[in-house]
Enzyme design. Structure first.
Site, PDB file in Angstrom:
ATOM      1  N   CYS A 356     -11.041  14.006 -88.909  1.00 36.91           N
ATOM      2  CA  CYS A 356      -9.852  14.572 -89.542  1.00 36.91           C
ATOM      3  C   CYS A 356      -9.278  15.735 -88.721  1.00 36.91           C
ATOM      4  O   CYS A 356      -8.537  15.495 -87.775  1.00 36.91           O
ATOM      5  CB  CYS A 356     -10.155  14.990 -90.977  1.00 36.91           C
ATOM      6  SG  CYS A 356      -8.663  15.138 -92.003  1.00 36.91           S
ATOM      7  N   ALA A 357      -9.594  16.972 -89.034  1.00 34.12           N
ATOM      8  CA  ALA A 357      -9.074  18.097 -88.265  1.00 34.12           C
ATOM      9  C   ALA A 357      -9.452  17.979 -86.797  1.00 34.12           C
ATOM     10  O   ALA A 357      -8.667  18.332 -85.914  1.00 34.12           O
ATOM     11  CB  ALA A 357      -9.602  19.410 -88.839  1.00 34.12           C
TER      12      ALA A 357
END
Length: 864
Positions: A356-357
């Site tokens: 994700c990030a």
């Protein structure tokens, strides 16, 4: 074999729906119980990372997740027992409403299911702000709801939240008496009794400098309004749990080792480093991930992508978890040296996992802000929230997966990637396939996608990653100095010869730039001129007293008199460096803060003394000044704050009022004024305040090293309140300040020295104007300086290219908060300054520079 049984007092904190206050109550309850001296373990139902971050602050140990979808029913009790090892009570915070779980799955993964699996009583939090007697009806409905497979759910008590008055509380409690479910506390409607939010929920605890203070307030309020004894009694009604705690070592050892064809099995005696992203931008990671990697033979070392200039030493693998990089994109983008190193690492095949990030960070850009650029995609914020529990299939063999692998993952974000998966000619394949749609980017050494996977439920992923890390190339094979990789693409010039990146950036000083090279020295900030005759005479005379042990009393009296202070406010030191060491050792600092960029010695001294200082940054966009925003970022409960004035390396002179604003009861503010004597009149010095109240809670450091051209005579002093000075004197090594240094302190405290100091400062000002005018003519950005050096931004690689042409300036990428585009230039007389400017002309000329590089880099005759 009979399963062991474990006694663990525990309870589940739940609510009728989201937004009722269960996170506030659960976190505050954990902290309140811990304040009574108990060991408390915090747990969260579901995949959420943010709430466990607050649990960790409250409990002083990692927060844990209990997610049936991600790990399976059979691991819930083992993971609870593992996370609660050594705890006297476990508090489990629920998710959404008590019976809410996977839609269409009869409460699968709900709080009720976890309460049933762990046989834990439920403490129900109910928002009573818009009801009174109806609260009892809601509780009755939840207590008697036919929960199917969750018939063991038992509501053992209620906490009323947002109660308007004592009359309101009594009305609700009166209705509750008929149910036989006790009210164990009621909380008033109080804005302080909540945690702040953001577009994906609460603001992570690691991002909030005041998180500990907020949790402390919650603990105090809940201890006041809740019946802790009754809650402890309720937790004690939980029966013993059957089964063994989850063991990460057993998990990885049960998985068959698979070494890629043609590769040699790893040497288990070696523990390669997995660099794990942390800091404010990367706060999402399950605690069990680190534990599995350590059990698989790796050392897990955190790094902060916004602050650290390089990956940890010995890095052989990289893990970039989740978080909010979009909130810190500017800081991430400014760290050019780390971006370049990560780009080189991924390209060289260093095993890298990004969730994700981490995926956003590896892209070319995030909302138009440059990121690592290891993946040919761009990320941007989106209005659409993506939230799901997808079942994923791997269609290919990759770093983490084998074709046909299936896992359940969690996806939660408001961003989009374009393209969402690699093109056929990229050399990469989709990381996962969900509902027939490819997603993410993967290959033999890379696995990056939006999906969060709890490795405790799929330990083979951890084992495969660890195997690849053991087989990865050493860092020396792919890591080059930042100046090489941060050069503009297509420059057409060869990388310059020069010194490698310092192994310990905090210990890198300007004198290392000029040793044994015969370079023109614009790196060291020592005044370019001879010492005054009266100072030389004092130093020589001191040798006649060398047979006696040094006594600082006379020098301290002279310094005190020069500042109009009492002698008990002054302590002579062996330069500012000793003062920083004394301050680091003075106390067991609970929360030290360093305001960067500044001289690195105080940070290094704190680390050497066993502290982990927090960092607050002055921003380039604000001229590196201490602004209101910087003041607000300093944790309210910080007990030590260090700042320079004027600051090295920025040259910024902060208003005295800005530094006064740092003062708090119980806090020591240390102001490094080592270069204050280079400014005529010393207008913003805290020592101009005299012996009044200002010095209470403040220590000011001074040094004679630079202005008087005596770096070899370590001479300095500090000024503070008498009690602090006495405490510092008690930890100082006897006779640490030499007799010549004390003689210098005495001589430089007199009227003759003050007069000549002003003359030198005025002369420095004219030299500085000559330098800054020359830089401005060449279009080189600089920070307005008040002292004997100038921070300029000529661009990446210029530091090394100047060295190649015989000019030394101070590299700036070893100062936290700066990168290799910056250099610090010492103020010198016009002749050496003109030499610098002439060389800059050749470097900045797009025609001349490549020709000179070719000559410099060509091997001499007879060399290979």
């Amino acid at each position: 074999m009979v399963n062991p049984s474990t006694a663990l007092p525990r309870l589940v904190v739940s609510a009728p729906a989201s937004g009722q206050g269960k996170t506030t109550v659960a976190t505050g309850l954990m902290a309140a119980l811990r304040a009574t001296g108990r060991a408390v373990s915090g747990h969260k139902v579901g995949p959420d990372y943010i709430d466990p971050g607050f649990h960790a602050v409250a409990c002083g140990r990692p927060g844990r997740n209990l997610d049936v979808r991600l790990v399976g029913e059979e691991l819930i009790v083992p993971l609870l027992l593992h996370g609660a090892a050594g705890a006297e009570i476990a508090v489990i915070e629920g998710v959404m409403g008590l019976y809410d779980g996977k839609v269409g799955a009869d409460g699968l993964a709900s709080t009720a299911q976890v309460a049933a699996l762990t046989d834990s009583p439920v403490l129900l939090v109910v928002d009573a702000s818009a009801a009174s007697r109806s609260v009892a009806a809601v509780v009755h409905g939840l207590a008697t709801f036919p929960a199917g497979t969750h018939e063991r759910v038992r509501i053992g008590g209620v906490v009323l939240n947002k109660v308007g008055s004592a009359r309101h509380r009594d009305e609700v409690c009166g209705a509750m008496e008929r149910l036989g479910i006790p009210v164990l506390g009621s909380l008033p409607h109080d804005a302080d009794l909540r945690l702040p939010g953001r577009h994906l929920g609460l603001v992570p605890a690691a991002e909030r400098a005041e998180s500990a203070a907020v949790v402390d307030v919650l603990a105090e309020r809940l201890a006041e309004h809740l019946d802790l004894d009754a809650i402890l009694a309720l937790a004690g009604t939980a029966p013993e749990l059957s089964g063994a705690p989850w063991d990460p070592r057993e998990q990885v050892e049960q998985i068959e080792q698979v070494v890629p064809v043609g590769r040699v099995a790893p040497d288990r005696r070696e523990r390669p480093v997995v660099a794990v992203a942390g800091g404010r931008a990367f706060t999402f990671r399950y605690a069990e991930t680190d534990e599995l990697l350590r059990a698989a033979g790796c050392d897990v070392v955190p790094f902060d992508p916004a602050l650290d200039r390089a990956l940890p030493a010995g890095t052989r693998g990289i893990y970039l978890g989740g978080g909010f990089p979009e909130m810190h994109a500017a800081d991430l983008a400014q760290n050019h040296s780390l971006l370049a190193e990560l780009r080189a690492a991924v390209a060289a095949g260093v095993p890298t996992v990004a969730e994700c990030a981490g995926l956003l960070y590896l892209c070319r850009s995030l909302d138009g802000v440059p990121m690592v650029g290891a993946i040919d995609a761009d990320a941007a914020m989106s209005e659409r929230l993506t939230l799901s529990y997808p079942v994923l299939t791997a269609d290919h063999d990759t770093l983490l997966t084998r074709a046909g692998d299936r896992v359940t993952a969690h996806e939660f974000h408001r961003t989009r990637i374009s393209p969402a998966h690699p093109s056929p000619d990229s050399g990469l394949v989709p990381a996962w396939c969900s509902d027939g749609r490819p997603a993410g980017f993967a290959g033999p050494t890379l696995h990056a996608s939006y999906l969060h996977v709890h490795w405790a439920g799929h330990p083979r992923l951890a084992r495969r990653f660890a195997e690849a890390v053991h087989l990865a190339p050493p860092r020396a094979a792919w890591c080059r100095p930042a100046a090489y990789d941060a050069r503009p693409a297509g420059s057409g010039t060869a990388p310059p010869a020069g010194t490698p990146r310092p192994s310990d950036p905090l210990r890198h000083h300007g004198d290392l730039e000029v040793r044994d090279r015969g370079l023109v020295d614009l790196a060291v900030n020592v005044y370019a001129g001879p010492r005054p005759s009266w100072l030389d005479e004092a130093l020589h005379a001191a040798l006649d007293r060398a047979q006696l042990y040094p006594d600082p009393a006379e020098a301290e009296r002279a310094i005190a008199a020069g500042h109009g202070l009492a002698p008990d406010r002054v302590l002579a030191t062996a330069g500012a460096a000793e003062a920083f060491t004394l301050l680091a050792r003075l106390r067991r600092w609970r929360r030290p803060v360093v305001i960067h960029p500044q001289f690195t010695e105080p940070h290094a001294a704190l680390v050497a003394a066993g502290h982990t200082p927090e960092v607050t940054y002055c921003r380039a966009a604000d001229g590196f000044r201490v602004t209101e925003e910087v003041l607000a970022q300093v944790a309210a409960d910080a007990d030590l704050v260090l700042v320079g004035n004027p600051t090295n390396p920025t040259g910024v002179l902060h208003p005295r009022t800005a530094l006064e604003a740092l003062r708090r009861p119980g806090r020591l503010v240390v102001v490094d004024e080592a270069f204050m004597d280079t400014i005529p009149g010393e207008p913003e010095s805290l020592l101009r305040s005299g012996p009044g109240e200002l010095l209470d809670g403040v220590v000011v450091l001074r040094s004679l090293t630079k202005h008087w051209s005596i770096p070899g005579i370590r001479a300095g002093y500090l000024v503070g309140d008498p009690g602090t000075v006495a405490d510092l004197r008690a930890v100082q090594t006897p006779w640490s300040v030499s007799t010549p240094a004390l003689a210098a302190l005495r001589a430089c405290a007199g009227d003759r020295a003050r007069s000549e100091s002003t003359e030198r400062a005025v002369r420095l000002g004219s030299w500085r104007d000559h330098l800054t005018d020359g830089l401005t003519e060449r279009g080189i950005e600089q920070v307005p300086s008040a002292t004997s050096f100038v921070l300029a931004r000529p661009g990446a690689g210029v530091h090394e290219r100047l060295r190649a042409r015989g000019v030394a300036v101070r590299r700036a990428d070893t100062f936290p908060g700066l990168d290799d585009r910056w250099v610090r230039i010492a103020v010198r007389p016009p002749e050496p300054t003109d030499r610098l400017l002439t060389v800059l002309d050749t470097i900045l000329d797009p025609v001349i520079d490549p020709v000179i590089d070719t000559v410099i880099d060509r091997p001499a005759e007879g060399e290979s």
